[in-house]
Design a protein around this motif. Structure first.
Motif, PDB file in Angstrom:
ATOM      1  N   GLU A 132       0.832  -1.211   0.000  1.00 12.62           N
ATOM      2  CA  GLU A 132       0.000   0.000   0.000  1.00 12.62           C
ATOM      3  C   GLU A 132       0.864   1.257   0.000  1.00 12.62           C
ATOM      4  O   GLU A 132       0.517   2.261  -0.656  1.00 12.62           O
ATOM      5  CB  GLU A 132      -0.925  -0.024   1.212  1.00 12.62           C
ATOM      6  CG  GLU A 132      -2.027  -1.064   1.099  1.00 12.62           C
ATOM      7  CD  GLU A 132      -2.820  -1.243   2.383  1.00 12.62           C
ATOM      8  OE1 GLU A 132      -4.037  -1.523   2.287  1.00 12.62           O
ATOM      9  OE2 GLU A 132      -2.233  -1.098   3.479  1.00 12.62           O
ATOM     10  N   ASP A 185       2.051   1.764  -3.501  1.00 12.19           N
ATOM     11  CA  ASP A 185       0.971   2.342  -4.314  1.00 12.19           C
ATOM     12  C   ASP A 185       0.871   3.848  -4.083  1.00 12.19           C
ATOM     13  O   ASP A 185       0.688   4.631  -5.026  1.00 12.19           O
ATOM     14  CB  ASP A 185      -0.356   1.674  -3.978  1.00 12.19           C
ATOM     15  CG  ASP A 185      -0.469   0.275  -4.539  1.00 12.19           C
ATOM     16  OD1 ASP A 185       0.334  -0.078  -5.436  1.00 12.19           O
ATOM     17  OD2 ASP A 185      -1.359  -0.482  -4.094  1.00 12.19           O
ATOM     18  N   TRP A 186       0.943   4.255  -2.832  1.00 14.06           N
ATOM     19  CA  TRP A 186       0.895   5.682  -2.502  1.00 14.06           C
ATOM     20  C   TRP A 186       2.069   6.429  -3.132  1.00 14.06           C
ATOM     21  O   TRP A 186       1.902   7.517  -3.693  1.00 14.06           O
ATOM     22  CB  TRP A 186       0.893   5.846  -0.980  1.00 14.06           C
ATOM     23  CG  TRP A 186       0.889   7.256  -0.476  1.00 14.06           C
ATOM     24  CD1 TRP A 186       0.299   8.345  -1.049  1.00 14.06           C
ATOM     25  CD2 TRP A 186       1.504   7.727   0.731  1.00 14.06           C
ATOM     26  NE1 TRP A 186       0.503   9.462  -0.271  1.00 14.06           N
ATOM     27  CE2 TRP A 186       1.242   9.112   0.822  1.00 14.06           C
ATOM     28  CE3 TRP A 186       2.246   7.100   1.736  1.00 14.06           C
ATOM     29  CZ2 TRP A 186       1.707   9.889   1.895  1.00 14.06           C
ATOM     30  CZ3 TRP A 186       2.693   7.876   2.796  1.00 14.06           C
ATOM     31  CH2 TRP A 186       2.431   9.238   2.873  1.00 14.06           C
ATOM     32  N   GLY A 232       3.628   5.670  -5.868  1.00 12.11           N
ATOM     33  CA  GLY A 232       3.364   5.818  -7.285  1.00 12.11           C
ATOM     34  C   GLY A 232       2.384   6.930  -7.568  1.00 12.11           C
ATOM     35  O   GLY A 232       2.547   7.702  -8.535  1.00 12.11           O
ATOM     36  N   HIS A 233       1.365   7.037  -6.738  1.00 16.61           N
ATOM     37  CA  HIS A 233       0.360   8.091  -6.892  1.00 16.61           C
ATOM     38  C   HIS A 233       0.996   9.471  -6.744  1.00 16.61           C
ATOM     39  O   HIS A 233       0.758  10.373  -7.566  1.00 16.61           O
ATOM     40  CB  HIS A 233      -0.741   7.894  -5.851  1.00 16.61           C
ATOM     41  CG  HIS A 233      -1.737   9.008  -5.802  1.00 16.61           C
ATOM     42  ND1 HIS A 233      -2.840   9.052  -6.629  1.00 16.61           N
ATOM     43  CD2 HIS A 233      -1.799  10.127  -5.019  1.00 16.61           C
ATOM     44  CE1 HIS A 233      -3.546  10.147  -6.360  1.00 16.61           C
ATOM     45  NE2 HIS A 233      -2.935  10.817  -5.391  1.00 16.61           N
TER      46      HIS A 233
END
Length: 424
Positions: A111, A114-115, A117-118
């Motif tokens: 997670e 993912d953050w 990458g965002h």
């Protein structure tokens, strides 16, 4: 580590801010790639943080000081994350206790990635804004600092495992044979100290000012493991005359008898590394020592630690007419996601951070920057010492002659070593 073909100045000039941002973000994730979620979650001591926390904290920095404050319409990825991943910025409100970062089993490592990458994608629209260049440069330097902390913190965490678990397979590196110590002699006089204003620097590196130096000499290489073995054999850790009072109390209270990560294995002297337990190279620079230990060794050797001003004057080539300066991008520094290990290299930069005898204090006319980023360095100017140079875990191009690293005198989980000095 491979030697670069470009100087530090060329690294800064030829790589655009966008390229450096993306390369920095990529390297952080590559450093964490060998780790499991459990590896990335554990916290082995209060001085260290979990790998997952480092990856998240630097992302919080970008999201908070760039995207939240400068990207119109940006919405936080998760409103809980500022509380979890702020470090010490009082202006940003309450935060999770530092000593309990290892209790954050969630969010998971996946997670956090993912953050990241965002946030990296969202930063695209800000990277070409001229007005944000200084803040983006600060963010890059901040993430590079946490790359080094990530490496040293996970090394300490893996060291707690009695199985001697490795993060990477052994990475072959060139072994150098140390020469007899030579000396860079300085005649004394007035030296200009501090950042000269060209390119990025942290606020604690200035303002530029004058200092008066007495004649001195600085060793042209670092102290080695073999020389440290001689210090131990001569009773260095049991001779109170060599130690500062606080250092002697620390040695006695903690039972310190060797540098951190040393042991005598079944097959001889060993040292714990990111590749597990390895034979200890007597010719490599000694590292993972405290300021107390460095000062005691210098006393034993009939020398002393340099001041930060002496070290910087030599680094800038101020010690003799036509003396060359030392390239901050040279030496054994971090180029890729691979196990960092001191090997011994020429120049003042690389292998390990070098203790000075200077207290970490503000320079004349120092002023704390406005806003939360003003908390970055100034409020830590108490009770710590200055280290100079760069280590094998420092991203190449990150350091410079004016750079001031700082730690408390008992801390030694970083790649810290020493270079002797003497009066002449």
């Amino acid at each position: 580590m491979s030697q670069p073909s470009r100087t530090a100045a060329e690294l800064r000039q030829q790589d655009s801010l966008r390229q450096r941002f993306l390369a920095t973000r990529e390297l952080s994730e590559a450093l964490a790639a060998p780790l499991s979620d459990a590896d990335a979650t554990i916290q082995s001591m209060d001085d260290a943080s979990p790998t997952k926390w480092h990856l998240a904290h630097v992302t919080w920095f970008w999201e908070t000081f760039l995207l939240r404050d400068h990207a119109d319409g940006y919405v936080l990825f998760d409103e809980r994350y500022p509380y979890l991943f702020n470090s010490y910025y009082e202006a940003e409100g309450e935060r999770h206790a530092r000593a309990r970062r290892g209790m954050l089993s969630r969010p998971t490592l996946a997670e956090i990635i993912d953050w990241r990458g965002h946030v990296t994608a969202a930063m695209d629209r800000l990277l070409d804004r001229e007005d944000l260049r200084p803040l983006i440069a600060l963010g890059i330097a901040h993430e590079q600092q946490h790359q080094e902390l990530l490496l040293t913190d996970i090394k300490h965490a893996l060291f707690q495992n009695p199985c001697g678990e490795a993060m990477w397979e052994r990475h072959p590196s060139e072994r150098t044979v140390p020469r007899e110590i030579g000396w860079h002699e300085h005649p004394g006089g007035i030296a200009l100290i501090g950042h000269d204003g060209a390119g990025f620097a942290f606020d604690n590196e200035g303002p530029r000012h004058r200092v008066l130096l007495e004649p001195f000499a600085l060793a042209d290489r670092l102290v080695t493991n073999g020389e440290w073995d001689q210090f131990i054999a001569d009773g260095g850790y049991s001779d109170a005359r060599l130690w500062l009072s606080d250092g002697w109390a620390w040695v006695q209270g903690e039972g310190i008898a060797t540098p951190l990560y040393w042991r005598d294995g079944d097959d001889g002297p060993e040292q714990f590394t990111h590749s597990g337990w390895q034979d200890r190279n007597p010719d490599a620079p000694v590292t993972h020592i405290s300021h107390f230990e460095a000062d005691a060794f210098a006393s034993w050797a009939g020398a002393r630690l340099p001041t930060e001003f002496e070290w910087e004057a030599i680094a800038r080539g101020q010690h003799a007419e036509a003396a060359p300066s030392h390239d901050p991008a040279a030496g054994n520094q971090l180029d890729e996601a691979a196990p960092p290990q001191p090997v011994g290299s020429d120049g003042l930069f690389g292998d390990c951070w070098q203790f000075t005898r200077s207290a970490y204090l503000p320079y004349p006319r120092f002023e704390v920057a406005e806003g939360a980023v003003g908390e970055y360095n100034g409020k830590f100017m108490s009770g710590q010492g200055v280290l100079k140079g760069a280590s094998c875990a420092t991203a190449r191009g990150h350091s410079r002659a004016s750079y001031r690293n700082f730690f408390y005198p008992q801390q030694r989980w970083q790649f810290t070593g020493l270079r002797l000095a003497k009066d002449i």
